[in-house]
Design a protein around this motif. Sequence first.
Motif, PDB file in Angstrom:
ATOM      1  N   ALA A  34      -5.831 -27.120 -26.232  1.00  0.00           N
ATOM      2  CA  ALA A  34      -4.461 -27.635 -26.397  1.00  0.00           C
ATOM      3  C   ALA A  34      -3.429 -26.985 -25.472  1.00  0.00           C
ATOM      4  O   ALA A  34      -2.225 -27.014 -25.778  1.00  0.00           O
ATOM      5  N   HIS A  35      -3.885 -26.414 -24.372  1.00  0.00           N
ATOM      6  CA  HIS A  35      -2.908 -25.850 -23.429  1.00  0.00           C
ATOM      7  C   HIS A  35      -3.634 -25.503 -22.129  1.00  0.00           C
ATOM      8  O   HIS A  35      -4.388 -24.518 -22.071  1.00  0.00           O
ATOM      9  N   ASN A  36      -3.439 -26.332 -21.133  1.00  0.00           N
ATOM     10  CA  ASN A  36      -3.966 -25.930 -19.829  1.00  0.00           C
ATOM     11  C   ASN A  36      -3.176 -26.604 -18.712  1.00  0.00           C
ATOM     12  O   ASN A  36      -2.315 -27.450 -18.975  1.00  0.00           O
ATOM     13  N   GLY A  45       5.546 -30.185 -23.349  1.00  0.00           N
ATOM     14  CA  GLY A  45       5.162 -28.840 -22.954  1.00  0.00           C
ATOM     15  C   GLY A  45       4.774 -28.813 -21.489  1.00  0.00           C
ATOM     16  O   GLY A  45       4.529 -29.861 -20.903  1.00  0.00           O
ATOM     17  N   GLU A  46       4.832 -27.704 -20.935  1.00  0.00           N
ATOM     18  CA  GLU A  46       5.164 -26.422 -21.504  1.00  0.00           C
ATOM     19  C   GLU A  46       6.634 -26.140 -21.266  1.00  0.00           C
ATOM     20  O   GLU A  46       7.143 -26.337 -20.163  1.00  0.00           O
ATOM     21  N   LEU A  47       7.289 -25.663 -22.305  1.00  0.00           N
ATOM     22  CA  LEU A  47       8.671 -25.220 -22.175  1.00  0.00           C
ATOM     23  C   LEU A  47       8.635 -23.745 -21.773  1.00  0.00           C
ATOM     24  O   LEU A  47       8.171 -22.896 -22.532  1.00  0.00           O
ATOM     25  N   LYS A  48       9.064 -23.473 -20.555  1.00  0.00           N
ATOM     26  CA  LYS A  48       9.022 -22.085 -20.045  1.00  0.00           C
ATOM     27  C   LYS A  48      10.219 -21.908 -19.133  1.00  0.00           C
ATOM     28  O   LYS A  48      10.137 -22.086 -17.914  1.00  0.00           O
ATOM     29  N   LEU A  49      11.349 -21.607 -19.738  1.00  0.00           N
ATOM     30  CA  LEU A  49      12.607 -21.572 -19.008  1.00  0.00           C
ATOM     31  C   LEU A  49      13.389 -20.319 -19.355  1.00  0.00           C
ATOM     32  O   LEU A  49      13.265 -19.766 -20.455  1.00  0.00           O
ATOM     33  N   MET A 109       5.893 -23.854 -26.590  1.00  0.00           N
ATOM     34  CA  MET A 109       6.906 -22.903 -26.108  1.00  0.00           C
ATOM     35  C   MET A 109       6.299 -21.618 -25.580  1.00  0.00           C
ATOM     36  O   MET A 109       5.526 -20.965 -26.282  1.00  0.00           O
ATOM     37  N   HIS A 110       6.713 -21.239 -24.399  1.00  0.00           N
ATOM     38  CA  HIS A 110       6.315 -19.944 -23.824  1.00  0.00           C
ATOM     39  C   HIS A 110       7.458 -18.945 -24.018  1.00  0.00           C
ATOM     40  O   HIS A 110       8.586 -19.196 -23.621  1.00  0.00           O
ATOM     41  N   ILE A 111       7.128 -17.810 -24.623  1.00  0.00           N
ATOM     42  CA  ILE A 111       8.152 -16.785 -24.866  1.00  0.00           C
ATOM     43  C   ILE A 111       7.736 -15.475 -24.202  1.00  0.00           C
ATOM     44  O   ILE A 111       6.616 -15.001 -24.376  1.00  0.00           O
ATOM     45  N   GLY A 133       3.885 -21.827 -30.848  1.00  0.00           N
ATOM     46  CA  GLY A 133       4.299 -20.575 -30.221  1.00  0.00           C
ATOM     47  C   GLY A 133       3.193 -20.039 -29.335  1.00  0.00           C
ATOM     48  O   GLY A 133       2.015 -20.113 -29.689  1.00  0.00           O
ATOM     49  N   HIS A 134       3.591 -19.487 -28.184  1.00  0.00           N
ATOM     50  CA  HIS A 134       2.610 -19.068 -27.174  1.00  0.00           C
ATOM     51  C   HIS A 134       3.202 -17.947 -26.332  1.00  0.00           C
ATOM     52  O   HIS A 134       4.413 -17.813 -26.248  1.00  0.00           O
ATOM     53  N   ALA A 135       2.306 -17.184 -25.731  1.00  0.00           N
ATOM     54  CA  ALA A 135       2.641 -16.187 -24.698  1.00  0.00           C
ATOM     55  C   ALA A 135       2.987 -14.808 -25.287  1.00  0.00           C
ATOM     56  O   ALA A 135       3.115 -14.647 -26.505  1.00  0.00           O
ATOM     57  N   ARG A 178      -6.496 -22.668 -24.117  1.00  0.00           N
ATOM     58  CA  ARG A 178      -6.969 -21.640 -23.176  1.00  0.00           C
ATOM     59  C   ARG A 178      -5.920 -21.159 -22.168  1.00  0.00           C
ATOM     60  O   ARG A 178      -5.802 -19.975 -21.922  1.00  0.00           O
ATOM     61  N   ASP A 179      -5.247 -22.051 -21.482  1.00  0.00           N
ATOM     62  CA  ASP A 179      -4.306 -21.662 -20.425  1.00  0.00           C
ATOM     63  C   ASP A 179      -5.034 -20.938 -19.287  1.00  0.00           C
ATOM     64  O   ASP A 179      -4.433 -20.121 -18.584  1.00  0.00           O
ATOM     65  N   CYS A 180      -6.338 -21.169 -19.185  1.00  0.00           N
ATOM     66  CA  CYS A 180      -7.155 -20.556 -18.141  1.00  0.00           C
ATOM     67  C   CYS A 180      -8.494 -21.293 -18.214  1.00  0.00           C
ATOM     68  O   CYS A 180      -8.651 -22.202 -19.032  1.00  0.00           O
TER      69      CYS A 180
HETATM   70 ZN   LIG Z   1       2.706 -20.231 -20.825  1.00  0.00          ZN
END
Ligand SMILES: [Zn+2]
Length: 288
Positions: free
Chosen positions: A6-8, A106-110, A135-137, A176-178, A252-254
Amino acid sequence: MKIIDAHNHIDFHGITADRAVADMDKNGIDQVWLLTWEAPENEIDFDLFRKAIHPSFHSLTFERVHEASRNYPGRFIVGYCPDPRNPQAIDKLEQAFHHYDVKVCGELKLRMMYDNPDAIELYETCGELGLPVVMHIDYPIRLRPGRYPRSSYWYGGGVEALERVLRQVPQTNFLGHAPGFWAHISDDGQHVAEIYPKGPIVGKGAVIRLLETYENLYADLSAFSALNALSRDIGFTKELFDRFQDRFVFARDCYTTELHDFINGLGLPLSIREKVFYKNARSLIRDV
Ligand SMILES: [Zn+2]
């Protein structure tokens, strides 16, 4: 078992869409949520993008995600998060939703507080459209003191901003992520100084409290930030998977098998693994 990542992303770290699909096939991953990272150039850490492979780019664009999904029907769930500070953001999201089958925001990374009123409006639209928000925090932890253009890359405004969002937009689901999210698995205060805090779990971390309090919060298990947090106390982690079995989402994001191997090593019941590996992700998006 079916698996949804769910994240790549594609287009950095040498990963083309072709290579992403080859990796999915090799590791038994049926679908990937393929996410954008649309941000002003001055909010992106260019060290991260030095390995970028698409010549014209400075960010992970919707056009590239859409192209990949068109080339591999059924393999990618299209994610898109326009910058909410752009006055056209909601129009862009709605157009992408109606014409290009976007299912995730997504991805919200600001580099902004995530409860910025313009962002709140975007999340409200996501709720109406049935799009979960990833969301990336990150906290402003200085990695390179004094270095131009920034000494750190913070995103989102920390767990306090996340909580204000969860409270203000209860009809929208958030993942939530990161590092700035997962550091709060423990209440030891390391989040302000360490990207990947170590050591035993202390007290009740904000992540646990927020998962208990807000039903619209889910935990994105991607990247080393999640794996590191979940590795700190295996007994504690097993309890978390049991308590929040409807809210933990494999991602994963990887392109490694580390998280997959880690979860399989926990000895969790099949019913929980099915939820984490694909059912929760599927429940978060419409008509799949
Ligand atoms: Zn991220």
